[in-house]
Write a protein that holds these residues in place. Structure first.
Motif, PDB file in Angstrom:
ATOM      1  N   THR A 163       0.874  -1.159   0.000  1.00 35.47           N
ATOM      2  CA  THR A 163       0.000   0.000   0.000  1.00 35.47           C
ATOM      3  C   THR A 163       0.912   1.210   0.000  1.00 35.47           C
ATOM      4  O   THR A 163       1.909   1.228   0.715  1.00 35.47           O
ATOM      5  CB  THR A 163      -0.952  -0.043   1.213  1.00 35.47           C
ATOM      6  OG1 THR A 163      -1.440   1.261   1.451  1.00 35.47           O
ATOM      7  CG2 THR A 163      -0.285  -0.566   2.460  1.00 35.47           C
ATOM      8  N   GLY A 276     -17.582  -0.736  -1.962  1.00 34.22           N
ATOM      9  CA  GLY A 276     -16.514  -0.273  -1.073  1.00 34.22           C
ATOM     10  C   GLY A 276     -15.277   0.085  -1.854  1.00 34.22           C
ATOM     11  O   GLY A 276     -15.290   0.095  -3.091  1.00 34.22           O
ATOM     12  N   GLU A 298     -23.061  -0.639   1.721  1.00 40.14           N
ATOM     13  CA  GLU A 298     -21.702  -0.063   1.680  1.00 40.14           C
ATOM     14  C   GLU A 298     -20.928  -0.442   2.933  1.00 40.14           C
ATOM     15  O   GLU A 298     -21.445  -0.405   4.041  1.00 40.14           O
ATOM     16  CB  GLU A 298     -21.759   1.463   1.561  1.00 40.14           C
ATOM     17  CG  GLU A 298     -20.359   2.040   1.369  1.00 40.14           C
ATOM     18  CD  GLU A 298     -20.326   3.540   1.090  1.00 40.14           C
ATOM     19  OE1 GLU A 298     -21.380   4.188   1.144  1.00 40.14           O
ATOM     20  OE2 GLU A 298     -19.211   4.048   0.848  1.00 40.14           O
ATOM     21  N   ARG A 299     -19.663  -0.797   2.695  1.00 42.20           N
ATOM     22  CA  ARG A 299     -18.773  -1.162   3.814  1.00 42.20           C
ATOM     23  C   ARG A 299     -17.458  -0.418   3.645  1.00 42.20           C
ATOM     24  O   ARG A 299     -17.192   0.172   2.592  1.00 42.20           O
ATOM     25  CB  ARG A 299     -18.629  -2.676   3.899  1.00 42.20           C
ATOM     26  CG  ARG A 299     -17.965  -3.476   2.761  1.00 42.20           C
ATOM     27  CD  ARG A 299     -17.073  -2.775   1.942  1.00 42.20           C
ATOM     28  NE  ARG A 299     -16.259  -3.406   0.968  1.00 42.20           N
ATOM     29  CZ  ARG A 299     -15.006  -2.978   0.691  1.00 42.20           C
ATOM     30  NH1 ARG A 299     -14.459  -1.993   1.339  1.00 42.20           N
ATOM     31  NH2 ARG A 299     -14.325  -3.529  -0.255  1.00 42.20           N
ATOM     32  N   GLY A 301     -13.128  -0.455   4.464  1.00 43.66           N
ATOM     33  CA  GLY A 301     -11.954  -1.199   4.902  1.00 43.66           C
ATOM     34  C   GLY A 301     -10.713  -0.619   4.288  1.00 43.66           C
ATOM     35  O   GLY A 301     -10.746   0.425   3.651  1.00 43.66           O
ATOM     36  N   MET A 302      -9.626  -1.298   4.484  1.00 44.43           N
ATOM     37  CA  MET A 302      -8.384  -0.925   3.825  1.00 44.43           C
ATOM     38  C   MET A 302      -7.407  -2.093   3.874  1.00 44.43           C
ATOM     39  O   MET A 302      -7.640  -3.078   4.579  1.00 44.43           O
ATOM     40  CB  MET A 302      -7.782   0.348   4.415  1.00 44.43           C
ATOM     41  CG  MET A 302      -7.456   0.308   5.876  1.00 44.43           C
ATOM     42  SD  MET A 302      -7.147   1.974   6.534  1.00 44.43           S
ATOM     43  CE  MET A 302      -5.695   2.441   5.627  1.00 44.43           C
ATOM     44  N   ASP A 382      -8.036   8.076   7.811  1.00 40.48           N
ATOM     45  CA  ASP A 382      -9.361   8.529   7.361  1.00 40.48           C
ATOM     46  C   ASP A 382     -10.020   9.328   8.475  1.00 40.48           C
ATOM     47  O   ASP A 382      -9.939   8.956   9.649  1.00 40.48           O
ATOM     48  CB  ASP A 382     -10.249   7.327   7.014  1.00 40.48           C
ATOM     49  CG  ASP A 382      -9.772   6.597   5.773  1.00 40.48           C
ATOM     50  OD1 ASP A 382      -9.512   7.282   4.759  1.00 40.48           O
ATOM     51  OD2 ASP A 382      -9.642   5.358   5.815  1.00 40.48           O
ATOM     52  N   ILE A 394     -17.412   8.456   6.620  1.00 38.31           N
ATOM     53  CA  ILE A 394     -16.060   8.941   6.308  1.00 38.31           C
ATOM     54  C   ILE A 394     -16.253  10.346   5.760  1.00 38.31           C
ATOM     55  O   ILE A 394     -16.935  10.521   4.741  1.00 38.31           O
ATOM     56  CB  ILE A 394     -15.389   8.083   5.202  1.00 38.31           C
ATOM     57  CG1 ILE A 394     -15.616   6.592   5.419  1.00 38.31           C
ATOM     58  CG2 ILE A 394     -13.924   8.448   5.022  1.00 38.31           C
ATOM     59  CD1 ILE A 394     -14.720   5.913   6.356  1.00 38.31           C
ATOM     60  N   ARG A 397     -10.008  12.736   4.524  1.00 36.72           N
ATOM     61  CA  ARG A 397      -8.787  11.932   4.694  1.00 36.72           C
ATOM     62  C   ARG A 397      -7.686  12.829   5.176  1.00 36.72           C
ATOM     63  O   ARG A 397      -7.525  13.928   4.645  1.00 36.72           O
ATOM     64  CB  ARG A 397      -8.329  11.366   3.337  1.00 36.72           C
ATOM     65  CG  ARG A 397      -9.161  10.274   2.828  1.00 36.72           C
ATOM     66  CD  ARG A 397      -8.625   9.817   1.474  1.00 36.72           C
ATOM     67  NE  ARG A 397      -9.760   9.410   0.663  1.00 36.72           N
ATOM     68  CZ  ARG A 397      -9.952   9.759  -0.595  1.00 36.72           C
ATOM     69  NH1 ARG A 397      -9.075  10.523  -1.223  1.00 36.72           N
ATOM     70  NH2 ARG A 397     -11.012   9.352  -1.231  1.00 36.72           N
ATOM     71  N   LEU A 401      -4.013  11.334  -0.363  1.00 37.69           N
ATOM     72  CA  LEU A 401      -4.306  10.137  -1.159  1.00 37.69           C
ATOM     73  C   LEU A 401      -5.433  10.456  -2.128  1.00 37.69           C
ATOM     74  O   LEU A 401      -6.379  11.156  -1.771  1.00 37.69           O
ATOM     75  CB  LEU A 401      -4.733   9.019  -0.191  1.00 37.69           C
ATOM     76  CG  LEU A 401      -5.532   7.847  -0.727  1.00 37.69           C
ATOM     77  CD1 LEU A 401      -4.648   6.961  -1.589  1.00 37.69           C
ATOM     78  CD2 LEU A 401      -6.102   7.015   0.429  1.00 37.69           C
ATOM     79  N   ILE A 403      -8.277   8.511  -4.528  1.00 38.14           N
ATOM     80  CA  ILE A 403      -8.856   7.201  -4.858  1.00 38.14           C
ATOM     81  C   ILE A 403      -9.603   7.346  -6.178  1.00 38.14           C
ATOM     82  O   ILE A 403     -10.604   8.045  -6.256  1.00 38.14           O
ATOM     83  CB  ILE A 403      -9.772   6.666  -3.749  1.00 38.14           C
ATOM     84  CG1 ILE A 403      -9.018   6.603  -2.411  1.00 38.14           C
ATOM     85  CG2 ILE A 403     -10.261   5.263  -4.120  1.00 38.14           C
ATOM     86  CD1 ILE A 403      -9.807   5.985  -1.271  1.00 38.14           C
TER      87      ILE A 403
END
Ligand code: MLC
Ligand code: AMP
Length: 504
Positions: A163, A276, A298-299, A301-302, A382, A394, A397, A401, A403
């Protein structure tokens, strides 16, 4: 002797009577055939000298063989290190070097450049193509289809996923058998996955979403997958009648909404759509429900944490939120400066602790200490807020980053290369709203005095170094960058100035 992930995900497939994978050419892969292929690959890895704990880097097209190779790594205790197929050889070189990979498996089409990378760092090199051919497959073909999996504990590493770091260098997130297994168990339970499910699997399998969330959950619950190399709206419409569930990044859902045939009738037998990896706009959620009658789940994570929160399967799936912490996951909101816990309702840093949290960054103890507290809480980067009913949103950030279409892009990595180009004094790379990708990369470039750098030349200069999806979709030239009194570039001002660039 046990091997937690092999025992839970791979071994049970040997007993299934119905196909495990339905492929794009309408062929299928049975459970016993999948296990046999996994075993042959495990022997082949052993024959190449790989031992438990060695790293196996793969940059290969998505295929049933690629999934079997993941199974083989689990079976033989080899640490799986999947890489985005869009990465350049230069990007791959970093991962091979940093991980000390014993073997790199690449697509035959890139054999020349990848073999050179492997040789440079003393790794072996084998090929595997999207049709299941290549030198690794040839070596596996003559191997036995019985294999005794190597014993592993729950704490042993199963995978390292890289990552990107805010300083421009990627960090390898170490994921144990327990991390992956417990998260898959929780998700399968929370989302009600059973052997009756067929998942429409169009995600790449080199990231958490496609490999661990999608594949692990289905393998664990005994379901099947329509397993396609990439997302295409017309293929969703073609295969939808055969499936019960679909997982995607928000771009998949906005693209599907652009298809008039994607409607209530086409989705009437579906039981679940999940989203997600990037924010799902509340508007997309609303339009999706209006068009299909389904509420997307919707969920959030990372890579470092697998999945941390999810909207409920039963109960309200609230648009604009990522739901509640999953069972076994603690989540708190803290002051980003002091780390002190903030009261409910205040936005702050999301920190999570639980079975899902990784074991640290590969050979980067300092980076690990910066982000993973001694008390087990991981500082996600986040910014979130928890409402009175416990739904997490959320809202920003802290990490710099971007996305884009579900892929993470770190501005620093691009700025470092741009700043080296002739005629460039400095640069700032930002993410701006984009109707298809959610965010798109824009480079703001300050020329050296008297110089007039050309966007096409800059683009060409980046292309040898960076995967295409990371490259700016637009270049803006400016006399200077806005800075605060501390001298830090105020990217928020640049983003504001460019916010309508791609919006219609
Ligand atoms: C492709 N391109 C992108 C891009 N994907 N540009 C920006 N962002 C992206 N995500 C560019 C290509 O470089 C190319 O550029 C052009 O778009 C067409 O390429 P393509 O391969 O035909 O694109 P397409 O098939 O349309 O792919 C878009 C996509 C794909 C959204 C379907 O990116 C995708 O599948 N994304 C999913 C990512 C994902 O799985 N993320 C999970 C991370 S895990 P040009 O200029 O050459 O035409 C994670 C944890 C968690 O985050 O919580 O899940
Ligand atoms: P990665 O490092 O690729 O695993 O990406 C993880 C990041 O994706 C998280 O830290 C979030 O910033 C973002 N992310 C994942 N899921 C969501 C979501 N549902 N909503 C908003 N952001 C998300």
């Amino acid at each position: 002797m046990t091997n937690p992930l092999y025992d839970a995900l791979i071994a049970p497939q040997a007993g299934r009577a119905t196909p495990l994978l339905y492929l794009g050419d309408d062929s299928t892969v049975s459970g016993p055939d999948f296990v046999a292929q996994t075993h042959r690959f495990a022997h082949a890895l052993g024959a190449l000298g790989l031992k438990a704990g060695d790293r196996l880097a793969v940059q290969i097209e998505k295929s049933s063989a690629a999934l079997a190779l993941y199974g083989a790594a689990l079976a033989s205790g080899v640490v799986f290190l999947p890489l985005n197929t869009a990465y350049t050889a230069e990007e791959v070189a970093y991962f091979v070097e940093n991980s000390g990979a014993a073997l790199l498996v690449g697509d035959p089409a890139k054999a020349n450049s990848l073999a050179a990378v492997a040789a440079r760092f003393g790794a072996g090199f084998e090929t595997l193509d999207g049709a299941g051919g290549g030198s690794l497959a040839a070596g596996a073909a003559t191997q036995s289809e019985s294999y005794f999996p190597v014993a592993r504990t729950r704490d042993d590493l199963a995978a390292i996923l890289y990552t990107s770091g805010t300083t421009g260098r990627s960090k390898g997130a170490m994921l144990s058998h327990a991390n992956l297994l417990e998260n898959a168990e929780v998700l399968a339970r929370e989302w009600r996955f059973t052997a009756d499910d067929t998942l429409l699997h169009m995600l790449p399998i080199f990231h958490t979403h496609g490999l661990f969330v999608a594949s692990n959950v289905v393998l664990l619950s005994g379901g099947a997958m329509v397993f396609l190399p990439a997302f295409k709206p017309e293929l969703v419409l073609k295969h939808l009648p055969k499936v019960t569930t679909m997982m995607g990044v928000p771009t998949y859902y906005t693209r599907l909404l652009a298809e008039p045939a994607f409607d209530r009738a086409a989705t009437r037998h579906m039981r679940l759509f999940t989203s997600g990896s990037a924010p799902l706009l509340a508007e997309t959620h609303r339009q999706f429900q209006e068009r299909t009658g389904h509420r997307i789940l919707e969920r959030y994570g990372m890579t470092e944490t697998n999945m941390s929160t999810s909207n409920p399967y039963e109960g309200e799936r609230r648009a604009g939120t990522v739901g509640f912490p999953l069972p076994g996951v603690e989540l708190k909101i803290t002051d980003p400066e002091t780390g002190a816990e903030l009261p409910q309702g205040s936005p702050g840093m999301i920190e999570v602790r639980g079975h899902n949290v990784f074991r640290g960054y590969w050979q980067m103890p300092e980076k690990t200490r910066e982000e993973l507290r001694e008390n087990g809480f991981f500082i996600t980067g986040d910014i979130g807020v928890v409402d009175a009913e416990g739904y997490v949103s959320i809202v920003g950030r802290q990490k710099d980053l971007i996305i884009s279409g579900g892929y993470n892009i770190y501005p620093k990595e691009i700025e470092l290369i741009l700043d080296e180009q002739p005629g460039v004094l400095e640069s700032a790379v930002i993410g701006v709203p984009h109707p298809d990708f959610g965010e798109a990369v824009v480079a703001v470039v300050v020329p050296k005095q008297g110089a007039t750098p050309d966007a096409a030349v800059l683009e060409a200069a980046l292309s040898g170094h960076l995967a295409r999806f990371k490259q700016p979709k637009a270049y803006v030239f400016a006399e200077s960058l806005p800075r605060n009194t501390m001298g830090k570039v105020q990217k928020n001002l640049l983003r504001d100035a460019q916010k309508d660039r791609f919006e219609g």
